[in-house]
Design an enzyme around this catalytic site. Sequence first.
Site, PDB file in Angstrom:
ATOM      1  CE  LYS A  18      -1.288   1.978   3.797  1.00  0.00           C
ATOM      2  NZ  LYS A  18      -1.397   2.843   4.320  1.00  0.00           N
ATOM      3  CG  ASN A  19       2.525   2.571   3.491  1.00  0.00           C
ATOM      4  OD1 ASN A  19       1.316   2.746   3.175  1.00  0.00           O
ATOM      5  ND2 ASN A  19       3.135   2.656   4.672  1.00  0.00           N
ATOM      6  NE  ARG A  56      -0.071  12.872   7.828  1.00  0.00           N
ATOM      7  CZ  ARG A  56      -0.208  14.148   8.602  1.00  0.00           C
ATOM      8  NH1 ARG A  56      -1.915  14.288   8.620  1.00  0.00           N
ATOM      9  NH2 ARG A  56      -0.227  14.847   9.119  1.00  0.00           N
ATOM     10  CB  CYS A  84      -4.097  12.031  13.071  1.00  0.00           C
ATOM     11  SG  CYS A  84      -3.972  10.231  12.670  1.00  0.00           S
ATOM     12  NE  ARG A  95       0.433  10.175  10.497  1.00  0.00           N
ATOM     13  CZ  ARG A  95      -0.539   9.184   9.778  1.00  0.00           C
ATOM     14  NH1 ARG A  95      -1.532   8.745   9.384  1.00  0.00           N
ATOM     15  NH2 ARG A  95       0.870   8.976   8.462  1.00  0.00           N
ATOM     16  N   PRO A  96       1.370  16.821  12.228  1.00  0.00           N
ATOM     17  CG  PRO A  96       3.558  17.678  12.822  1.00  0.00           C
ATOM     18  CD  PRO A  96       2.822  16.226  12.956  1.00  0.00           C
ATOM     19  CG  ASP A 119       3.193   1.410   9.583  1.00  0.00           C
ATOM     20  OD1 ASP A 119       2.798   2.143  10.194  1.00  0.00           O
ATOM     21  OD2 ASP A 119       3.225   1.606   8.072  1.00  0.00           O
ATOM     22  NE  ARG A 179      -9.313   4.749   5.291  1.00  0.00           N
ATOM     23  CZ  ARG A 179      -9.847   5.698   5.929  1.00  0.00           C
ATOM     24  NH1 ARG A 179      -9.897   5.348   7.094  1.00  0.00           N
ATOM     25  NH2 ARG A 179     -10.704   6.611   5.767  1.00  0.00           N
TER      26      ARG A 179
HETATM   27  C1  UD1 Z   1       4.294   7.158   6.732  1.00  0.00           C
HETATM   28  C2  UD1 Z   1       3.415   5.712   6.447  1.00  0.00           C
HETATM   29  C3  UD1 Z   1       2.515   5.071   7.677  1.00  0.00           C
HETATM   30  C4  UD1 Z   1       4.378   4.727   8.718  1.00  0.00           C
HETATM   31  C5  UD1 Z   1       4.511   5.567   8.465  1.00  0.00           C
HETATM   32  C6  UD1 Z   1       6.148   5.293   9.350  1.00  0.00           C
HETATM   33  C7  UD1 Z   1       2.402   5.574   3.996  1.00  0.00           C
HETATM   34  C8  UD1 Z   1       0.586   5.739   3.148  1.00  0.00           C
HETATM   35  N1  UD1 Z   1       2.000   5.827   4.973  1.00  0.00           N
HETATM   36  O1  UD1 Z   1       3.343   7.250   6.882  1.00  0.00           O
HETATM   37  O2  UD1 Z   1       2.436   3.868   6.943  1.00  0.00           O
HETATM   38  O3  UD1 Z   1       3.605   4.409   9.526  1.00  0.00           O
HETATM   39  O4  UD1 Z   1       5.085   6.012   7.029  1.00  0.00           O
HETATM   40  O5  UD1 Z   1       6.972   4.702   9.127  1.00  0.00           O
HETATM   41  O6  UD1 Z   1       3.718   5.936   3.808  1.00  0.00           O
HETATM   42  N2  UD1 Z   1       5.860  14.215  10.923  1.00  0.00           N
HETATM   43  C9  UD1 Z   1       6.452  15.765  11.945  1.00  0.00           C
HETATM   44  N3  UD1 Z   1       6.261  16.572  10.196  1.00  0.00           N
HETATM   45  C10 UD1 Z   1       6.009  16.355   8.892  1.00  0.00           C
HETATM   46  C11 UD1 Z   1       5.341  14.773   8.471  1.00  0.00           C
HETATM   47  C12 UD1 Z   1       5.945  13.686   9.356  1.00  0.00           C
HETATM   48  O7  UD1 Z   1       6.359  16.073  12.302  1.00  0.00           O
HETATM   49  O8  UD1 Z   1       5.553  17.038   7.816  1.00  0.00           O
HETATM   50  C13 UD1 Z   1       6.141  13.540  12.060  1.00  0.00           C
HETATM   51  C14 UD1 Z   1       4.795  12.441  12.170  1.00  0.00           C
HETATM   52  O9  UD1 Z   1       3.602  13.447  12.958  1.00  0.00           O
HETATM   53  C15 UD1 Z   1       5.487  11.270  12.684  1.00  0.00           C
HETATM   54  C16 UD1 Z   1       6.657  11.228  12.299  1.00  0.00           C
HETATM   55  O10 UD1 Z   1       7.074  12.223  11.674  1.00  0.00           O
HETATM   56  O11 UD1 Z   1       5.955  11.241  14.324  1.00  0.00           O
HETATM   57  C17 UD1 Z   1       6.604  10.065  11.274  1.00  0.00           C
HETATM   58  O12 UD1 Z   1       6.060  10.781  10.090  1.00  0.00           O
HETATM   59  P1  UD1 Z   1       6.116   9.693   8.636  1.00  0.00           P
HETATM   60  O13 UD1 Z   1       7.585   9.032   7.969  1.00  0.00           O
HETATM   61  O14 UD1 Z   1       5.797  11.721   7.801  1.00  0.00           O
HETATM   62  O15 UD1 Z   1       4.975   9.311   8.487  1.00  0.00           O
HETATM   63  P2  UD1 Z   1       3.900   9.228   6.653  1.00  0.00           P
HETATM   64  O16 UD1 Z   1       4.313   9.359   5.672  1.00  0.00           O
HETATM   65  O17 UD1 Z   1       2.816  10.218   7.583  1.00  0.00           O
END
Ligand code: UD1
Length: 436
Positions: A22-23, A92, A116, A121-122, A305, A397
Amino acid sequence: MEIFKISGQVPLKGEVELHGAKNSALPILCACVLVKGECEIHNCPDLSDVRTTIRILESLGCKVKRQGDTVTVDSSEITGSQIDENVMRTMRSSILFLGSLVSRTGCASIYLPGGCDIGARPVDMHISALKSLGAAVKENGSSITCCADKITGTKIILPFASVGATENIMIAAAVSVGRTTIVNPAREPEICDLAEFLNKCGARIYGAGESIVEIEGVSSLHPCEHRIIPDRILASTYMSACAITGGDIVINDVRPTHLSPVFPVFGEMGCRLYLEHNKLKIQAPKRLRRVKMIKTMPYPAFPTDSQSLVTAALTVARGTSVVKENIFENRFRFVNQLNRFGADVQVEEQMAVINGVKSLHGADVYATDLRGGAALVIAGLAAEGNSIVRSIRHIDRGYAEFEKRLQQLGADIKRVKDEEIREEKGPAVQKETESL
Ligand code: UD1
């Protein structure tokens, strides 16, 4: 509304295939917007998140067809640059359209993802990276508009190795002027898959999976054919289900290196793992052993995950295990539901202490999020008697025909209409949360 009805304590046996990740599928479908022509994406799982992404692509003017596990996306003409608010609330990862749309059309307008249940998750890293690439970003409470005449390469240092921010930068900078350097990018296999797809389309991305990614901007991309990598989180789901039921299964189409962060944990639990090419055989002991400490971290460490799935398996291990969640602050929300099976899991801040019990009993629970929901199914498979897992749209999902694949392994699990059960039990609380 559909639910899963499970009759537990059947040791899983047999063989199962992994579907595409999926990712990987989501960012690659988003990236198709950059390509003026028709891309063929193979091994694209038929999940509700993928279907939502396809609906977004269609709303932007792309022509999308699915035949079996192949999805073709024709982005010859893009007629829209705005994504519907309701879609942003449910998925998201549509934030990745910001990068692809601004690069292709010069402007993108999306709504901010809603609150969320697995964490705040900013999207600050996404926004500041796009600004560094020359985009003017306007945030208006609930929406973001991002415009740029051209994307201009630059050096971006990520304060945290965010998967989504790394993908958004790679997508936005693939077609650009100059060179972009990402320092401290995410190194997940899905990042490498996205880079491979973009490079097949003519992008010049170097170092994906390493500590620095370099992107030489090109003027345009051409269509390609690409096969999505197998889903490593699905593999750890089957492994956890096998472990908790004392099963013996073979998982086909695994990429062993993608699973190297989880193998030692299953070994510590007492499972025997046999690898032959891309086949993984896992044999669980009669009773699992505790795992001293698991800490979730960005790849190549233990994935967040897989945390809920392994936490579920450890509820019946001999001894006390400790799990520390370092990525998402609310990722233990499913534990309240897990304890309804008779598990003894105590959560304090980002730490779960799992006191293994001899056995679980059937329970009526609801999924709080995608992986937490799958963890409840795993608990139900091991529990004595009947269980019900509700709000399974969260599970759908990320898992294609989850119950059918588990049935193939001998599990007694059925998807039934909620109404059939409601007469027996009365309505359960439905919880809206966002998926990962
Ligand atoms: C992706 C995966 C999700 C997985 C995660 C971490 C997809 C669709 N989803 O989510 O399944 O659990 O990676 O391996 O691929 N953060 C910030 N600011 C930002 C972006 C992120 O503070 O602008 C923080 C998040 O709140 C979290 C951390 O960084 O605490 C990791 O998030 P991120 O790696 O970005 O996860 P996703 O891409 O949302």
